[in-house]
Design a protein around this motif. Sequence first.
Motif, PDB file in Angstrom:
ATOM      1  N   GLU A  51       0.538  -1.293   0.348  1.00 11.37           N
ATOM      2  CA  GLU A  51      -0.038  -0.006   0.264  1.00 11.37           C
ATOM      3  C   GLU A  51       1.089   0.735  -0.220  1.00 11.37           C
ATOM      4  N   MET A  52       0.573   2.623  -0.515  1.00  5.90           N
ATOM      5  CA  MET A  52       1.246   3.392  -0.938  1.00  5.90           C
ATOM      6  C   MET A  52       0.364   4.943  -0.392  1.00  5.90           C
ATOM      7  N   GLY A  53      -1.003   4.963   0.216  1.00  3.04           N
ATOM      8  CA  GLY A  53      -1.640   5.249   0.564  1.00  3.04           C
ATOM      9  C   GLY A  53      -2.951   6.118   0.125  1.00  3.04           C
ATOM     10  N   GLY A  54      -3.522   6.132   0.929  1.00  4.86           N
ATOM     11  CA  GLY A  54      -4.527   6.876  -0.071  1.00  4.86           C
ATOM     12  C   GLY A  54      -5.198   5.757  -0.966  1.00  4.86           C
ATOM     13  N   GLY A  55      -5.571   4.617  -0.063  1.00  9.13           N
ATOM     14  CA  GLY A  55      -6.059   3.574  -0.521  1.00  9.13           C
ATOM     15  C   GLY A  55      -5.677   2.674  -2.140  1.00  9.13           C
ATOM     16  N   ASN A  56      -4.400   3.500  -2.474  1.00 13.63           N
ATOM     17  CA  ASN A  56      -3.711   3.254  -3.663  1.00 13.63           C
ATOM     18  C   ASN A  56      -2.722   1.862  -3.146  1.00 13.63           C
ATOM     19  N   VAL A  57      -3.148   0.846  -3.744  1.00 10.74           N
ATOM     20  CA  VAL A  57      -2.282  -0.709  -3.970  1.00 10.74           C
ATOM     21  C   VAL A  57      -1.496  -0.757  -5.352  1.00 10.74           C
ATOM     22  N   ILE A  58      -0.647  -1.744  -4.810  1.00  7.40           N
ATOM     23  CA  ILE A  58       0.239  -2.880  -5.838  1.00  7.40           C
ATOM     24  C   ILE A  58       0.937  -3.874  -5.624  1.00  7.40           C
ATOM     25  N   ALA A  59       0.596  -4.959  -6.304  1.00  7.91           N
ATOM     26  CA  ALA A  59       0.862  -6.255  -5.721  1.00  7.91           C
ATOM     27  C   ALA A  59       1.508  -7.289  -6.685  1.00  7.91           C
ATOM     28  N   PHE A  60       2.082  -7.924  -6.334  1.00  8.33           N
ATOM     29  CA  PHE A  60       2.647  -9.439  -7.223  1.00  8.33           C
ATOM     30  C   PHE A  60       2.417 -10.754  -6.957  1.00  8.33           C
ATOM     31  N   PHE A  61       3.156 -10.951  -8.504  1.00  3.25           N
ATOM     32  CA  PHE A  61       2.730 -12.972  -8.159  1.00  3.25           C
ATOM     33  C   PHE A  61       4.521 -13.337  -8.762  1.00  3.25           C
ATOM     34  N   GLU A  62       4.467 -14.025  -7.566  1.00  4.04           N
ATOM     35  CA  GLU A  62       5.565 -14.479  -7.444  1.00  4.04           C
ATOM     36  C   GLU A  62       5.995 -16.216  -8.282  1.00  4.04           C
ATOM     37  N   LEU A  63       5.466 -16.328  -9.662  1.00  2.00           N
ATOM     38  CA  LEU A  63       5.105 -17.884  -9.811  1.00  2.00           C
ATOM     39  C   LEU A  63       6.746 -18.783 -10.317  1.00  2.00           C
ATOM     40  N   PRO A  64       7.055 -19.920  -9.274  1.00  2.05           N
ATOM     41  CA  PRO A  64       8.516 -20.300  -9.253  1.00  2.05           C
ATOM     42  C   PRO A  64       8.230 -21.952 -10.269  1.00  2.05           C
TER      43      PRO A  64
END
Length: 185
Positions: A63-76
């Motif tokens: 989360e970066m504030g203001g309800g803004n979210v970035i997500a990541f997937f690790e797919l081994p």
Amino acid sequence: MNGPSSSPISISRIHHVAYRCNDAKETADFYQNLLGMKFTTAFAEDHVPSTGEYDPYMHIFLEMGGGNVIAFFELPNQPKMGKDPNTPAWVQHIAFEVSDVEALLAAKAHIETQGVEVIGPTFHGIFRSIYFFDPNGHRLELACNIGNAEQYAELHRVAPLMLDEWSQTKKAPRHADWLHKDPEE
């Protein structure tokens, strides 16, 4: 479109944007330590909930504030991440906003002290920005708005004209050439 009439969708905001990463821990550390984001959530499954297919993953959210979210997937279990060879590295990027030019310059100095190469600041008429890459090869941009109400109104006015001209000619329209004249140069 045929079928019953319905109302347009009313979207309130982006819930999150997700990208792939090489290493979830390294990615979480980078976004926390370099950009000050808060690592909030992790999901790990062996089967994809939407499809049921077997594909173990780690899904992290920052989360970066203001309800803004970035997500990541690790797919081994998937082949190594790659880039579209037909798309230049500068095209696909994630842009984050900082408050002002002072914050942009401070961010650049901080990022460079961590050994990350930074391009810019670059003048874009209504904002200035810097560019760099995360450990996964995703291009990131930090931008601060510097435009005024008249400039934003003019850009809004010419946007459909520019898009129509581009659609017909595939050449850069000149309606907003003023964007490229940096008053500091």
